[in-house]
Design a protein around this motif. Sequence first.
Motif, PDB file in Angstrom:
ATOM      1  N   LYS A   1       9.878   0.715  10.172  1.00 34.93           N
ATOM      2  CA  LYS A   1       9.152   0.092  11.276  1.00 34.93           C
ATOM      3  C   LYS A   1       8.760  -1.325  10.882  1.00 34.93           C
ATOM      4  O   LYS A   1       8.195  -1.543   9.810  1.00 34.93           O
ATOM      5  CB  LYS A   1       7.880   0.891  11.598  1.00 34.93           C
ATOM      6  CG  LYS A   1       8.134   2.299  12.096  1.00 34.93           C
ATOM      7  CD  LYS A   1       6.805   2.994  12.413  1.00 34.93           C
ATOM      8  CE  LYS A   1       7.015   4.404  12.909  1.00 34.93           C
ATOM      9  NZ  LYS A   1       5.719   5.084  13.213  1.00 34.93           N
TER      10      LYS A   1
ATOM     11  N   ARG B   1       0.850  -1.197   0.000  1.00 30.77           N
ATOM     12  CA  ARG B   1       0.000   0.000   0.000  1.00 30.77           C
ATOM     13  C   ARG B   1       0.885   1.246   0.000  1.00 30.77           C
ATOM     14  O   ARG B   1       1.721   1.418   0.874  1.00 30.77           O
ATOM     15  CB  ARG B   1      -0.912   0.046   1.223  1.00 30.77           C
ATOM     16  CG  ARG B   1      -1.928   1.199   1.184  1.00 30.77           C
ATOM     17  CD  ARG B   1      -2.716   1.303   2.486  1.00 30.77           C
ATOM     18  NE  ARG B   1      -1.864   1.744   3.581  1.00 30.77           N
ATOM     19  CZ  ARG B   1      -1.586   3.031   3.834  1.00 30.77           C
ATOM     20  NH1 ARG B   1      -2.063   3.985   3.058  1.00 30.77           N
ATOM     21  NH2 ARG B   1      -0.811   3.354   4.862  1.00 30.77           N
TER      22      ARG B   1
ATOM     23  N   ILE C   1       2.549  -5.513   3.650  1.00 31.81           N
ATOM     24  CA  ILE C   1       1.780  -6.355   4.562  1.00 31.81           C
ATOM     25  C   ILE C   1       2.109  -7.810   4.280  1.00 31.81           C
ATOM     26  O   ILE C   1       1.948  -8.289   3.150  1.00 31.81           O
ATOM     27  CB  ILE C   1       0.266  -6.119   4.406  1.00 31.81           C
ATOM     28  CG1 ILE C   1      -0.056  -4.626   4.435  1.00 31.81           C
ATOM     29  CG2 ILE C   1      -0.503  -6.877   5.489  1.00 31.81           C
ATOM     30  CD1 ILE C   1       0.323  -3.923   5.704  1.00 31.81           C
TER      31      ILE C   1
ATOM     32  N   SER D   1       6.752  -0.760   7.480  1.00 33.75           N
ATOM     33  CA  SER D   1       6.371   0.583   7.060  1.00 33.75           C
ATOM     34  C   SER D   1       7.640   1.403   6.835  1.00 33.75           C
ATOM     35  O   SER D   1       8.567   1.361   7.659  1.00 33.75           O
ATOM     36  CB  SER D   1       5.508   1.268   8.123  1.00 33.75           C
ATOM     37  OG  SER D   1       4.368   0.492   8.426  1.00 33.75           O
TER      38      SER D   1
ATOM     39  N   LYS E   1       4.111  -6.505   9.346  1.00 33.67           N
ATOM     40  CA  LYS E   1       4.066  -5.355   8.439  1.00 33.67           C
ATOM     41  C   LYS E   1       5.378  -4.577   8.525  1.00 33.67           C
ATOM     42  O   LYS E   1       5.939  -4.385   9.598  1.00 33.67           O
ATOM     43  CB  LYS E   1       2.896  -4.450   8.819  1.00 33.67           C
ATOM     44  CG  LYS E   1       2.783  -3.178   7.986  1.00 33.67           C
ATOM     45  CD  LYS E   1       1.535  -2.379   8.341  1.00 33.67           C
ATOM     46  CE  LYS E   1       1.646  -1.690   9.682  1.00 33.67           C
ATOM     47  NZ  LYS E   1       0.500  -0.785   9.943  1.00 33.67           N
TER      48      LYS E   1
ATOM     49  N   GLU F   1       4.029   7.365   2.876  1.00 35.86           N
ATOM     50  CA  GLU F   1       4.281   6.104   3.562  1.00 35.86           C
ATOM     51  C   GLU F   1       3.985   4.938   2.642  1.00 35.86           C
ATOM     52  O   GLU F   1       3.036   4.967   1.857  1.00 35.86           O
ATOM     53  CB  GLU F   1       3.418   5.989   4.821  1.00 35.86           C
ATOM     54  CG  GLU F   1       3.696   4.726   5.638  1.00 35.86           C
ATOM     55  CD  GLU F   1       2.850   4.658   6.898  1.00 35.86           C
ATOM     56  OE1 GLU F   1       3.436   4.575   7.996  1.00 35.86           O
ATOM     57  OE2 GLU F   1       1.609   4.691   6.775  1.00 35.86           O
ATOM     58  N   THR F   2       4.817   3.920   2.750  1.00 34.47           N
ATOM     59  CA  THR F   2       4.576   2.658   2.048  1.00 34.47           C
ATOM     60  C   THR F   2       4.525   1.543   3.073  1.00 34.47           C
ATOM     61  O   THR F   2       5.352   1.498   3.993  1.00 34.47           O
ATOM     62  CB  THR F   2       5.675   2.385   1.015  1.00 34.47           C
ATOM     63  OG1 THR F   2       5.653   3.414   0.028  1.00 34.47           O
ATOM     64  CG2 THR F   2       5.466   1.036   0.339  1.00 34.47           C
ATOM     65  N   GLU F   3       3.559   0.664   2.936  1.00 38.23           N
ATOM     66  CA  GLU F   3       3.419  -0.484   3.822  1.00 38.23           C
ATOM     67  C   GLU F   3       3.519  -1.771   3.017  1.00 38.23           C
ATOM     68  O   GLU F   3       2.899  -1.890   1.948  1.00 38.23           O
ATOM     69  CB  GLU F   3       2.077  -0.458   4.553  1.00 38.23           C
ATOM     70  CG  GLU F   3       1.929   0.688   5.528  1.00 38.23           C
ATOM     71  CD  GLU F   3       0.587   0.664   6.233  1.00 38.23           C
ATOM     72  OE1 GLU F   3       0.505   1.187   7.356  1.00 38.23           O
ATOM     73  OE2 GLU F   3      -0.385   0.116   5.650  1.00 38.23           O
TER      74      GLU F   3
END
Length: 326
Positions: free
Chosen positions: A270, A151, A253, A260, A258, A249-251
């Motif tokens: 993170k 995301r 999953i 980040s 996750k 921000e890019t996540e």
Amino acid sequence: MDEIRWGIIGCGDVTEVKSGPAFTKVPNSSLVAVMRRDAGKAADYAQRHNVPTWYDDADALINDPNVNAVYVATPPDTHAEYAIRAMRAGKPVYVEKPMARNAAECEAMNQVSRETGMPLLVAYYRRALPYFLKIKELIDTKVIGDIRYVRIQLNWQPYDEEVGENAKPRWRVDPDISGGGHFHDLASHQFDYLEYVLGPIKTASGIARNQAGLYQADDIVVANFEFESGVLGTGTWCYTVNKEQRIEETELIGSKGKISFSFFTMNLIKVETEAGLVEYTIPAPENIQHPLIESIVNQLRGGGKSSSTGETGARANMVLDWITAR
């Protein structure tokens, strides 16, 4: 080649700190000539950076016998032209990103690289930065299990010169020069890196619109994309919000957690799993293209292969074309 002697075509802002100084800091590499159409600015750059030769004509730099590799740092509308000229002159090329305005121009560049045997490398420097190599390590070692989806969210406020009565939009939002807008400029980094760590994207689609009317290019894009591995992705890029709404921000999953991170501030990673939250802070080098340039110099001297080539760089343009339907 024992010594890589670089010439820069287009010694503008990107070369002041991000790239230019690295050519003289990397072992067995030197910056011997620069070119800019404005002779005064070319001479000023050469004086400030201790470059022995300057030109206001690209062909003069390309044909300088003391130059044996060329860095094209102009806006994208001339990337293909200058890169092709340099390769036909028998000189390897390192070209700024995005590689060109569209996938067709990228393919023309790659075709000449294949015909001449001249290496063509692209400035997708995140492939060599410690911050992004750490993210790759976390993915490869399955710290968060198998990646399920990506995301991306980017909300960006307009640049000062794009608003007000005296607005003068930058070349980055002139599609004739850049190939698109800020999405084209910034998302190219994102898609190139995501393919580096997750493999090829096989399909992508989206909607690109201009909502605020500040310039000709799109200022908001939404997209869906799918990797050959089965990982899915979604993204939203909006360049006309106020500073309070700014977020980047890019996540990633995964089945067990996750990751980040930020593509552009690059200050924190993170990692959230059942074991809790782990954070990594990895600073960027002073000259952000230094690690990639070092890998390119090593390749040109026969000591390895850079991860950012004309073939990989063209794929980012292809994905942008799919999403914006160019």
